[in-house]
Design an enzyme around this catalytic site. Structure first.
Site, PDB file in Angstrom:
ATOM      1  N   HIS A 115       0.833  -1.207   0.000  1.00  0.00           N
ATOM      2  CA  HIS A 115       0.000   0.000   0.000  1.00  0.00           C
ATOM      3  C   HIS A 115       0.868   1.257   0.000  1.00  0.00           C
ATOM      4  O   HIS A 115       0.601   2.208  -0.736  1.00  0.00           O
ATOM      5  CB  HIS A 115      -0.939   0.010   1.208  1.00  0.00           C
ATOM      6  CG  HIS A 115      -2.208  -0.726   0.972  1.00  0.00           C
ATOM      7  ND1 HIS A 115      -2.288  -2.101   1.015  1.00  0.00           N
ATOM      8  CD2 HIS A 115      -3.453  -0.280   0.687  1.00  0.00           C
ATOM      9  CE1 HIS A 115      -3.533  -2.468   0.770  1.00  0.00           C
ATOM     10  NE2 HIS A 115      -4.258  -1.388   0.566  1.00  0.00           N
TER      11      HIS A 115
ATOM     12  N   LYS B 230      -9.487  -7.918   8.664  1.00  0.00           N
ATOM     13  CA  LYS B 230     -10.115  -8.213   9.944  1.00  0.00           C
ATOM     14  C   LYS B 230      -9.936  -6.988  10.835  1.00  0.00           C
ATOM     15  O   LYS B 230      -8.979  -6.228  10.681  1.00  0.00           O
ATOM     16  CB  LYS B 230      -9.533  -9.472  10.598  1.00  0.00           C
ATOM     17  CG  LYS B 230      -8.084  -9.349  11.030  1.00  0.00           C
ATOM     18  CD  LYS B 230      -7.601 -10.615  11.704  1.00  0.00           C
ATOM     19  CE  LYS B 230      -6.140 -10.426  12.136  1.00  0.00           C
ATOM     20  NZ  LYS B 230      -5.605 -11.612  12.778  1.00  0.00           N
TER      21      LYS B 230
END
Length: 181
Positions: free
Chosen positions: A37, A102
């Site tokens: 990212h 998550k």
């Protein structure tokens, strides 16, 4: 409610998903964690093209273990999504429609989800070996030097997950917390 959907996930699809829905996803998704990212955001800052088509993309926050013989991938459990929170709004604004991880997301990510009619799914943490059985093909696309954090293109079939934050910003974690108070 159980829903079976295929990629690419478009706004038409995200508008039909509600926090708490169980979803089984089939099609192409990409993996990327913190380091990948960071590189994608740096590429954008340097006016370079992203290594994947981000419009209507689904990114799974995951770094797999090595594949055993005869498998497409090793254990493939989700990474804590909050580690991508500083990058997610930019990618959502560029057209990313779904994220899988998550854990909770921050306010900025939730606002970007609503603004872009996107969705955040949770995969079951601790079930990486089971999840890997839904991954039929894995191919490194870029950033191979990052090892497990390289961006991979995955072909998945009936990949199980739950809608945590829907396109309207409804947050399953907050809904459950309020109901248990």
């Amino acid at each position: 409610m159980d829903k079976y959907i295929c990629t690419p996930i478009t706004e038409e699809v995200t508008k039909q998903l509600k926090a708490g829905d169980y979803v089984y996803l089939s099609g192409t998704i990409y993996t990327a964690r913190d380091a990948a990212h960071k590189r994608m955001i740096e590429a954008l800052e340097n006016k370079e093209a992203l290594p994947i088509e981000i419009k209507d993309a689904t990114i799974y926050y995951m770094g797999p273990s090595p594949a055993k013989e005869g498998q497409a991938i090793g254990s493939a459990g989700p990474t804590t999504a909050g580690r991508m929170d500083k990058y997610a709004p930019t990618l959502l604004d560029l057209g990313e429609k779904a994220m899988i991880g998550k854990g909770k997301r921050n306010k900025e990510v939730i606002e970007a989800i609503k603004r872009n009619k996107a969705v955040y799914f949770a995969a079951v943490g601790g079930a990486g070996a089971l999840i890997s059985k839904c991954i039929k093909k894995s191919e490194i696309i870029c950033y191979e030097d990052l090892g497990a954090e390289a961006i991979r293109k995955l072909e998945v079939e009936n990949f199980p997950m739950a809608v945590v934050i829907d396109a309207e910003g409804n947050d399953l974690y907050e809904m459950v917390k309020c109901n248990n108070a």
